[in-house]
Design a protein around this motif. Structure first.
Motif, PDB file in Angstrom:
ATOM      1  N   GLU A  28       0.602  -0.901  -0.380  1.00 12.22           N
ATOM      2  CA  GLU A  28      -0.560  -0.299   0.273  1.00 12.22           C
ATOM      3  C   GLU A  28       0.664   0.887  -0.184  1.00 12.22           C
ATOM      4  O   GLU A  28       0.667   2.336  -0.214  1.00 12.22           O
ATOM      5  CB  GLU A  28      -0.969   0.427   0.865  1.00 12.22           C
ATOM      6  CG  GLU A  28      -2.042  -1.300   1.224  1.00 12.22           C
ATOM      7  CD  GLU A  28      -3.231  -1.106   0.125  1.00 12.22           C
ATOM      8  OE1 GLU A  28      -3.232   0.415   0.088  1.00 12.22           O
ATOM      9  OE2 GLU A  28      -3.188  -2.647  -0.821  1.00 12.22           O
ATOM     10  N   LEU A  29       2.545   1.098   0.039  1.00 10.50           N
ATOM     11  CA  LEU A  29       3.068   1.970   0.605  1.00 10.50           C
ATOM     12  C   LEU A  29       3.942   2.650  -0.866  1.00 10.50           C
ATOM     13  O   LEU A  29       4.508   3.311  -0.291  1.00 10.50           O
ATOM     14  CB  LEU A  29       4.166   1.927   1.494  1.00 10.50           C
ATOM     15  CG  LEU A  29       2.901   1.851   3.270  1.00 10.50           C
ATOM     16  CD1 LEU A  29       4.099   2.251   4.179  1.00 10.50           C
ATOM     17  CD2 LEU A  29       2.092   3.903   2.687  1.00 10.50           C
ATOM     18  N   SER A  40       9.085   7.731  -4.067  1.00  8.64           N
ATOM     19  CA  SER A  40       8.554   6.750  -3.181  1.00  8.64           C
ATOM     20  C   SER A  40       8.969   5.295  -3.398  1.00  8.64           C
ATOM     21  O   SER A  40       9.705   6.158  -4.441  1.00  8.64           O
ATOM     22  CB  SER A  40       6.832   6.460  -4.220  1.00  8.64           C
ATOM     23  OG  SER A  40       7.041   6.378  -5.360  1.00  8.64           O
ATOM     24  N   ALA A  41       8.598   4.531  -3.529  1.00 10.45           N
ATOM     25  CA  ALA A  41       9.476   3.121  -3.823  1.00 10.45           C
ATOM     26  C   ALA A  41       9.623   2.742  -5.388  1.00 10.45           C
ATOM     27  O   ALA A  41      10.697   2.347  -5.534  1.00 10.45           O
ATOM     28  CB  ALA A  41       8.717   2.358  -2.313  1.00 10.45           C
ATOM     29  N   ALA A  87       8.499  11.733 -16.200  1.00  9.29           N
ATOM     30  CA  ALA A  87       8.666  10.612 -17.409  1.00  9.29           C
ATOM     31  C   ALA A  87       7.805   9.819 -16.797  1.00  9.29           C
ATOM     32  O   ALA A  87       6.838   8.649 -17.688  1.00  9.29           O
ATOM     33  CB  ALA A  87       9.844  10.880 -18.276  1.00  9.29           C
ATOM     34  N   THR A  88       8.683   8.656 -15.926  1.00 10.05           N
ATOM     35  CA  THR A  88       8.008   7.741 -15.549  1.00 10.05           C
ATOM     36  C   THR A  88       6.157   7.658 -13.716  1.00 10.05           C
ATOM     37  O   THR A  88       6.629   6.853 -13.214  1.00 10.05           O
ATOM     38  CB  THR A  88       8.720   6.347 -14.450  1.00 10.05           C
ATOM     39  OG1 THR A  88       9.213   7.693 -13.535  1.00 10.05           O
ATOM     40  CG2 THR A  88      10.009   6.591 -16.373  1.00 10.05           C
ATOM     41  N   ALA A  89       6.334   9.033 -14.069  1.00  4.51           N
ATOM     42  CA  ALA A  89       4.998   8.624 -12.721  1.00  4.51           C
ATOM     43  C   ALA A  89       3.731   8.130 -12.884  1.00  4.51           C
ATOM     44  O   ALA A  89       3.255   7.570 -12.216  1.00  4.51           O
ATOM     45  CB  ALA A  89       4.379  10.857 -12.617  1.00  4.51           C
ATOM     46  N   SER A  90       3.342   7.805 -14.005  1.00  2.62           N
ATOM     47  CA  SER A  90       2.298   6.942 -13.815  1.00  2.62           C
ATOM     48  C   SER A  90       2.770   5.248 -14.604  1.00  2.62           C
ATOM     49  O   SER A  90       1.832   4.339 -14.025  1.00  2.62           O
ATOM     50  CB  SER A  90       2.078   7.122 -15.315  1.00  2.62           C
ATOM     51  OG  SER A  90       2.066   7.347 -16.130  1.00  2.62           O
ATOM     52  N   VAL A  91       3.769   5.052 -13.910  1.00  2.00           N
ATOM     53  CA  VAL A  91       4.391   3.528 -14.099  1.00  2.00           C
ATOM     54  C   VAL A  91       4.041   3.033 -12.632  1.00  2.00           C
ATOM     55  O   VAL A  91       3.500   3.538 -11.672  1.00  2.00           O
ATOM     56  CB  VAL A  91       6.066   3.370 -13.840  1.00  2.00           C
ATOM     57  CG1 VAL A  91       6.754   2.442 -13.754  1.00  2.00           C
ATOM     58  CG2 VAL A  91       6.395   4.352 -15.413  1.00  2.00           C
ATOM     59  N   THR A  92       3.608   1.286 -13.498  1.00  2.00           N
ATOM     60  CA  THR A  92       2.577   0.940 -11.531  1.00  2.00           C
ATOM     61  C   THR A  92       4.386   0.110 -11.231  1.00  2.00           C
ATOM     62  O   THR A  92       5.270   0.077 -11.571  1.00  2.00           O
ATOM     63  CB  THR A  92       1.692  -0.862 -12.589  1.00  2.00           C
ATOM     64  OG1 THR A  92       1.990  -1.069 -13.036  1.00  2.00           O
ATOM     65  CG2 THR A  92       0.422  -0.073 -13.416  1.00  2.00           C
ATOM     66  N   PRO A  93       3.702   0.253  -9.961  1.00  2.98           N
ATOM     67  CA  PRO A  93       4.931  -0.474  -9.153  1.00  2.98           C
ATOM     68  C   PRO A  93       5.496  -1.927  -9.954  1.00  2.98           C
ATOM     69  O   PRO A  93       6.386  -1.691  -9.820  1.00  2.98           O
ATOM     70  CB  PRO A  93       4.224  -1.154  -7.323  1.00  2.98           C
ATOM     71  CG  PRO A  93       3.348  -0.159  -7.972  1.00  2.98           C
ATOM     72  CD  PRO A  93       2.155   0.186  -8.764  1.00  2.98           C
TER      73      PRO A  93
END
Length: 166
Positions: A28-29, A40-41, A87-93
Protein backbone atom coordinates in the motif's frame (compact mmCIF):
# COMPACT_ATOMS: atom_id res chain seq x y z
CA UNK A 1 38.50 -14.63 -8.55
CA UNK A 2 38.78 -12.28 -11.52
CA UNK A 3 38.13 -8.58 -11.16
CA UNK A 4 34.97 -8.88 -13.29
CA UNK A 5 33.74 -11.76 -11.11
CA UNK A 6 34.34 -9.64 -7.98
CA UNK A 7 32.42 -6.71 -9.49
CA UNK A 8 29.50 -8.97 -10.42
CA UNK A 9 29.52 -10.65 -7.00
CA UNK A 10 29.32 -7.25 -5.27
CA UNK A 11 26.63 -6.06 -7.67
CA UNK A 12 24.54 -9.18 -7.04
CA UNK A 13 24.92 -8.88 -3.28
CA UNK A 14 23.93 -5.22 -3.18
CA UNK A 15 20.98 -5.76 -5.48
CA UNK A 16 19.81 -8.66 -3.30
CA UNK A 17 19.91 -6.36 -0.26
CA UNK A 18 17.99 -3.72 -2.19
CA UNK A 19 15.31 -6.21 -3.23
CA UNK A 20 15.09 -7.56 0.31
CA UNK A 21 14.49 -4.04 1.61
CA UNK A 22 11.98 -3.37 -1.19
CA UNK A 23 10.10 -6.58 -0.43
CA UNK A 24 9.63 -5.32 3.14
CA UNK A 25 7.69 -2.27 1.88
CA UNK A 26 3.97 -2.54 2.51
CA UNK A 27 2.38 -2.81 -0.97
CA UNK A 28 0.00 0.00 0.00
CA UNK A 29 2.99 2.30 0.46
CA UNK A 30 4.85 1.57 -2.79
CA UNK A 31 3.56 4.75 -4.40
CA UNK A 32 3.49 6.90 -1.25
CA UNK A 33 5.84 9.89 -1.52
CA UNK A 34 8.40 10.66 1.13
CA UNK A 35 10.88 7.82 0.95
CA UNK A 36 13.59 10.11 -0.42
CA UNK A 37 12.28 13.65 -0.57
CA UNK A 38 9.16 13.31 -2.75
CA UNK A 39 10.09 9.92 -4.20
CA UNK A 40 8.11 6.77 -3.55
CA UNK A 41 9.50 3.24 -3.45
CA UNK A 42 8.22 2.81 -7.01
CA UNK A 43 10.14 5.92 -8.07
CA UNK A 44 13.28 4.52 -6.47
CA UNK A 45 12.90 1.24 -8.38
CA UNK A 46 12.57 3.08 -11.71
CA UNK A 47 15.52 5.23 -10.67
CA UNK A 48 17.88 2.29 -10.08
CA UNK A 49 16.71 0.75 -13.36
CA UNK A 50 17.55 3.98 -15.21
CA UNK A 51 21.05 4.09 -13.74
CA UNK A 52 21.66 0.44 -14.65
CA UNK A 53 20.70 1.41 -18.21
CA UNK A 54 23.10 4.35 -17.93
CA UNK A 55 25.91 2.03 -16.88
CA UNK A 56 25.10 -0.35 -19.73
CA UNK A 57 25.42 2.55 -22.17
CA UNK A 58 28.84 3.44 -20.77
CA UNK A 59 29.99 -0.16 -21.18
CA UNK A 60 28.73 -0.25 -24.77
CA UNK A 61 30.59 2.94 -25.62
CA UNK A 62 33.79 1.72 -24.00
CA UNK A 63 33.56 -1.69 -25.69
CA UNK A 64 33.17 -0.09 -29.10
CA UNK A 65 36.13 2.25 -28.63
CA UNK A 66 33.87 5.27 -28.23
CA UNK A 67 34.27 5.82 -24.48
CA UNK A 68 35.16 9.44 -25.12
CA UNK A 69 31.49 9.96 -26.03
CA UNK A 70 30.41 9.18 -22.46
CA UNK A 71 29.92 12.71 -21.23
CA UNK A 72 27.87 12.26 -18.06
CA UNK A 73 28.47 15.10 -15.63
CA UNK A 74 27.40 14.65 -12.02
CA UNK A 75 26.15 18.24 -12.11
CA UNK A 76 23.38 16.92 -14.40
CA UNK A 77 22.23 14.24 -11.96
CA UNK A 78 19.43 16.21 -10.29
CA UNK A 79 18.03 17.30 -13.65
CA UNK A 80 18.21 13.77 -15.04
CA UNK A 81 16.51 12.36 -11.94
CA UNK A 82 13.76 14.99 -12.07
CA UNK A 83 13.10 14.31 -15.75
CA UNK A 84 12.97 10.57 -15.08
CA UNK A 85 10.59 10.95 -12.16
CA UNK A 86 8.25 13.18 -14.18
CA UNK A 87 8.34 10.88 -17.21
CA UNK A 88 7.60 7.74 -15.19
CA UNK A 89 5.01 9.06 -12.74
CA UNK A 90 2.30 6.80 -14.15
CA UNK A 91 4.38 3.61 -14.07
CA UNK A 92 2.88 0.94 -11.83
CA UNK A 93 4.97 -0.74 -9.14
CA UNK A 94 4.91 -3.97 -11.18
CA UNK A 95 6.09 -2.14 -14.31
CA UNK A 96 8.84 -0.49 -12.27
CA UNK A 97 10.04 -3.88 -11.02
CA UNK A 98 9.94 -5.33 -14.53
CA UNK A 99 12.03 -2.44 -15.84
CA UNK A 100 14.53 -2.85 -13.00
CA UNK A 101 14.80 -6.60 -13.55
CA UNK A 102 15.46 -6.16 -17.27
CA UNK A 103 17.86 -3.25 -16.77
CA UNK A 104 19.79 -5.14 -14.10
CA UNK A 105 19.97 -8.30 -16.21
CA UNK A 106 21.29 -6.42 -19.23
CA UNK A 107 23.77 -4.44 -17.10
CA UNK A 108 25.00 -7.60 -15.37
CA UNK A 109 25.40 -9.42 -18.69
CA UNK A 110 27.30 -6.47 -20.15
CA UNK A 111 29.66 -6.46 -17.17
CA UNK A 112 30.17 -10.21 -17.36
CA UNK A 113 31.04 -10.00 -21.06
CA UNK A 114 33.17 -6.88 -20.68
CA UNK A 115 36.86 -6.99 -21.57
CA UNK A 116 38.68 -6.78 -18.19
CA UNK A 117 41.52 -4.80 -19.74
CA UNK A 118 39.12 -1.93 -20.38
CA UNK A 119 37.98 -1.49 -16.76
CA UNK A 120 40.57 1.23 -16.12
CA UNK A 121 39.95 3.10 -19.37
CA UNK A 122 38.95 6.71 -18.73
CA UNK A 123 35.71 7.72 -20.36
CA UNK A 124 34.79 11.11 -21.78
CA UNK A 125 33.75 12.41 -18.38
CA UNK A 126 37.07 11.42 -16.75
CA UNK A 127 35.72 8.44 -14.81
CA UNK A 128 37.03 4.95 -15.40
CA UNK A 129 34.69 2.22 -16.61
CA UNK A 130 35.10 0.51 -13.22
CA UNK A 131 34.04 3.71 -11.44
CA UNK A 132 30.91 4.01 -13.59
CA UNK A 133 30.02 0.37 -12.95
CA UNK A 134 30.40 0.97 -9.22
CA UNK A 135 28.41 4.19 -8.96
CA UNK A 136 25.67 3.08 -11.33
CA UNK A 137 25.58 -0.42 -9.85
CA UNK A 138 26.59 -1.81 -6.46
CA UNK A 139 27.11 1.54 -4.72
CA UNK A 140 23.78 2.75 -6.02
CA UNK A 141 21.88 -0.32 -4.85
CA UNK A 142 23.62 -0.10 -1.46
CA UNK A 143 22.67 3.56 -1.01
CA UNK A 144 19.04 3.02 -1.91
CA UNK A 145 18.66 -0.19 0.10
CA UNK A 146 19.72 1.84 3.14
CA UNK A 147 17.10 4.46 2.32
CA UNK A 148 14.39 1.81 2.01
CA UNK A 149 15.36 0.28 5.35
CA UNK A 150 15.56 3.70 7.02
CA UNK A 151 12.08 4.59 5.81
CA UNK A 152 10.61 1.80 7.92
CA UNK A 153 13.14 1.69 10.73
CA UNK A 154 14.78 5.04 11.53
CA UNK A 155 17.34 3.22 13.69
CA UNK A 156 18.69 1.80 10.40
CA UNK A 157 19.33 5.30 9.01
CA UNK A 158 22.82 6.65 8.61
CA UNK A 159 23.89 10.20 7.93
CA UNK A 160 24.54 9.54 4.23
CA UNK A 161 21.04 8.67 3.02
CA UNK A 162 19.30 12.02 3.18
CA UNK A 163 19.52 12.98 -0.48
CA UNK A 164 19.40 10.97 -3.68
CA UNK A 165 22.81 10.81 -5.30
CA UNK A 166 22.34 9.20 -8.70
Amino acid sequence: MSRIAEIVKDLDAQRDRFLEALDAVDPELLTAPGLVESWSARDLVVHVAFWCEHGTSALALASSGRGDEFSYDQADTDRMNAELTAATASVTPDEARQREELAFSVFRAAITAFEPGLLDVRLGNGDTVAEVIAYDGAEHYEEHAAQLRAWFDPSEADDEVDEPAI
